[in-house]
Design an enzyme around this catalytic site. Structure first.
Site, short mmCIF file in Angstrom:
data_model
loop_
_atom_site.label_atom_id
_atom_site.label_comp_id
_atom_site.label_asym_id
_atom_site.label_seq_id
_atom_site.Cartn_x
_atom_site.Cartn_y
_atom_site.Cartn_z
N GLU A 158 -45.57 -23.60 -14.81
CA GLU A 158 -46.37 -22.50 -14.79
C GLU A 158 -47.89 -23.14 -15.24
O GLU A 158 -48.25 -22.32 -16.20
CB GLU A 158 -45.79 -21.14 -15.64
CG GLU A 158 -44.62 -20.77 -14.90
CD GLU A 158 -44.13 -19.66 -15.52
OE1 GLU A 158 -43.84 -18.61 -14.99
OE2 GLU A 158 -44.00 -19.67 -16.69
N GLU A 234 -38.66 -18.98 -9.59
CA GLU A 234 -37.96 -18.11 -10.80
C GLU A 234 -37.99 -16.55 -10.32
O GLU A 234 -38.95 -15.93 -10.43
CB GLU A 234 -38.68 -18.18 -12.00
CG GLU A 234 -38.67 -19.55 -12.69
CD GLU A 234 -39.45 -19.43 -14.32
OE1 GLU A 234 -39.59 -18.53 -14.80
OE2 GLU A 234 -39.68 -20.53 -14.75
#
Length: 582
Positions: A158, A234
């Site tokens: 991320e 995710e």
């Protein structure tokens, strides 16, 4: 040897189209005795892949000292998964977020005053290289290209939520490639322009993370990557909890509906999490999105997902299994029987020793003209105790701990005069010093380093100084208290003394089984079972019990030690058969 690749909008395993249905299980959040059970339940739910982060701070707790044994035996975890016929996705980034202490980065990085994290800063990259030189040769034989189960690896994590240093991201890409990692490489980011622009890497598959509205998220991904498979790396089907808030839940029907939509679009998916597990010891992280907001994560990482913290299937498990079966029929596998749960009942604590009496037995003092943070003293987790003499008399003035990380109990001549907390910046304690002076003592708890956002550079303890009024206080004696070795404690019969103290008790187990420790009537502290640090408890909620895996217990006599900061209603605890997450 096998291949995993993509062409157009499809993934291929050995040249056959495959839709990845993966679930996250972090090996470092579950004891090794339970790895196979959790992985088998994942396969029985219709999943074909397991994903795990790799926690650097578990594997290099001290600079140059590596650990890949016990709960850190990543190779064994991957091998068990492969033996069950599961593919494996590994996310070995130096930084993992994961609500894990410091996002998986080792605390010793912060001992270097000019350290810059997650960017093209050569001293940082040298540490990453040394770590990868140990880690990646262990994983390279487990790649699918070598006949193993690992089909893909992540570059950073991320990153678009943190920075846009492309020089750094490409360095991380090459760090994997030059060490023989020849499987599919990917990034994962939020589905927004800024995050994708910051986190994507040329020649690397981009994936996105979200909990809902998949059509919108994948549409944004396709703007940047039109000719590749779509994957949610995710899928947030649950959420984590902080202290001082309620337990997060999400309806199973809602999760099933979003999954059905994704699979119907031909997307691949990784559930974050499939099984959450536990932040044993001092490994919980914290959120700190702004400089004055600090929210530590609780010990449980139940996450309200497909398996609960003790590994039992939830309603969400069966709802998800039904959706997967609709899109991708799979072989029926009988679930392992539920783990035995036992209520061992009440245990009375019979031994006690105060922290002040124990300091010379469990810590070596350090003398310094000013308070030093943990990292400067080579300490990673736990508590740190500072003391000095204030001359007197002094009129009542506020006592400030400047840049406190994270929570401090303040004593004057061994009497508690107040508690200061990082979540209340600028708070002070009014303090008057008598003629002749007084001893000032400050016990600081590291409640978990920030794991996400711009404030991850999070040193612990007293990071600047202590002031009485405008005057900084000097001449400190410091006792690091990582609480990693309690063998020096000497217990005496219980007394009425209520300062921070260790309490000890024994209980008998005829048959070891999973159980839950209820600490009703206790306030805040840490629990050790047979020397294993279960984690923190705190009566502010939402967590009211600690999960005790049966593998920690032994038939016959067992020991419990509690480090309690404030006091209790009675020197008793209860082992119960059901958890209480508020």
């Amino acid at each position: 040897m096998s291949t995993f690749s993509y062409s157009g909008s499809s993934f291929y395993y050995n040249n056959e189209p495959i839709q990845i249905i993966s679930g996250a299980i972090h090996y470092f959040r579950v004891l090794p005795e339970y790895w196979e059970d959790r992985l088998l339940k994942l396969k029985a739910c219709g999943f074909n892949t397991v994903e795990t982060y790799v926690a650097w701070n578990m594997h290099e707790p001290e600079k140059g000292r590596f650990n890949f044994e016990g709960i850190a035996d990543l190779v064994r975890f991957v091998e068990i998964a492969g033996g069950l016929g599961l593919h494996v996705i590994v996310r070995p980034s130096p930084y993992i977020c994961a609500e894990w202490e410091f996002g998986g980065l080792p605390a010793w990085l912060l001992a270097e005053p000019d350290m810059r994290l997650r960017c093209y800063y050569k001293p940082y990259l040298e540490h990453v290289d040394a770590y990868y030189d140990e880690l990646l040769p262990k994983l390279q034989p487990l790649l699918c290209t070598q006949g193993g189960p690992i089909i893909a690896m992540q570059i950073e994590n991320e990153y678009g939520s943190y920075g846009n240093d492309k020089l750094y991201l490409n360095y991380m890409k090459e760090a994997l490639i030059k060490r023989g990692i020849d499987v599919l490489l990917f990034t994962s980011d939020g589905p927004t322009d800024d995050m994708l622009q910051g986190g994507m890497v040329d020649g690397v598959l981009a994936t996105v993370n979200f909990g809902s509205r998949p059509a919108q998220a994948f549409a944004k991904l396709r703007e940047y990557q039109p000719d590749a498979p779509i994957m949610c790396m995710e899928f947030w089907n649950g959420w984590f909890d902080h202290w001082r808030e309620g337990h997060h839940t999400r309806p199973a029907a809602d999760v099933a509906e979003v999954l059905d939509e994704m699979l119907g679009m031909g997307a691949s998916v990784n559930f974050y999490m499939f099984y959450g597990g536990t932040n044993f010891g001092f490994y919980n992280g914290a959120n700190g999105h702004t400089a004055d907001r600090y929210e530590p994560t609780i010990t449980s990482y139940d996450y309200d997902v497909l398996l609960d913290e003790s590994g039992e299937p939830t309603d969400k498990y069966y709802a998800v299994r039904d959706v997967i079966a609709k899109h991708q029929p799979f072989e029926a596998i009988e679930l392992p029987p539920p783990a035995q749960k036992k209520a061992y009942g009440e245990v009375t604590l019979t031994g006690q020793t105060s922290l002040s009496a124990s300091l010379p037995r469990i810590s070596q003092p350090v003398h310094s003209p000013y308070p030093e943070p943990m990292e400067k003293l080579g300490q990673d987790y736990g508590f740190i105790h500072y003391s000095t003499i204030i001359s007197g008399p002094r009129s009542k003035q506020p006592l400030y701990i400047q840049d406190l990380h994270d929570r401090a109990l303040v004593f004057l001549d061994d009497e508690l005069v107040g508690v200061l907390d990082r979540s209340q910046p600028g708070a002070s304690i009014e303090l008057e010093v008598p003629t002749g002076g007084a001893r000032l003592s400050v016990l600081v708890e590291n409640m978990g380093r920030v794991n996400y956002g711009p404030y991850i550079k999070d040193c612990k303890g007293i990071t600047e100084g202590v002031r009485h009024g405008l005057q900084f206080l000097s001449d400190w004696t410091i006792h690091p208290l990582p609480l990693s070795d309690l063998s020096g404690l000497v217990f005496e019969p219980l007394s009425s003394h209520t300062e921070p103290a260790f309490f000890r008790g024994e209980f008998t187990v005829n048959e070891a089984a999973d159980t839950f420790l209820s600490l009703e009537g206790w306030i805040k502290g840490v629990v050790f079972i047979n020397g294993f640090n279960l984690g923190r408890y705190w009566n502010v909620g939402p967590q009211r019990t600690l999960y005790v895996p049966g593998s920690l217990l032994r038939e016959g006599n067992n020991e419990i030690i509690i480090f309690e900061l404030h006091g209790f209603a009675a020197p008793k605890v209860q082992f119960v058969a059901e958890p209480d997450l508020g």
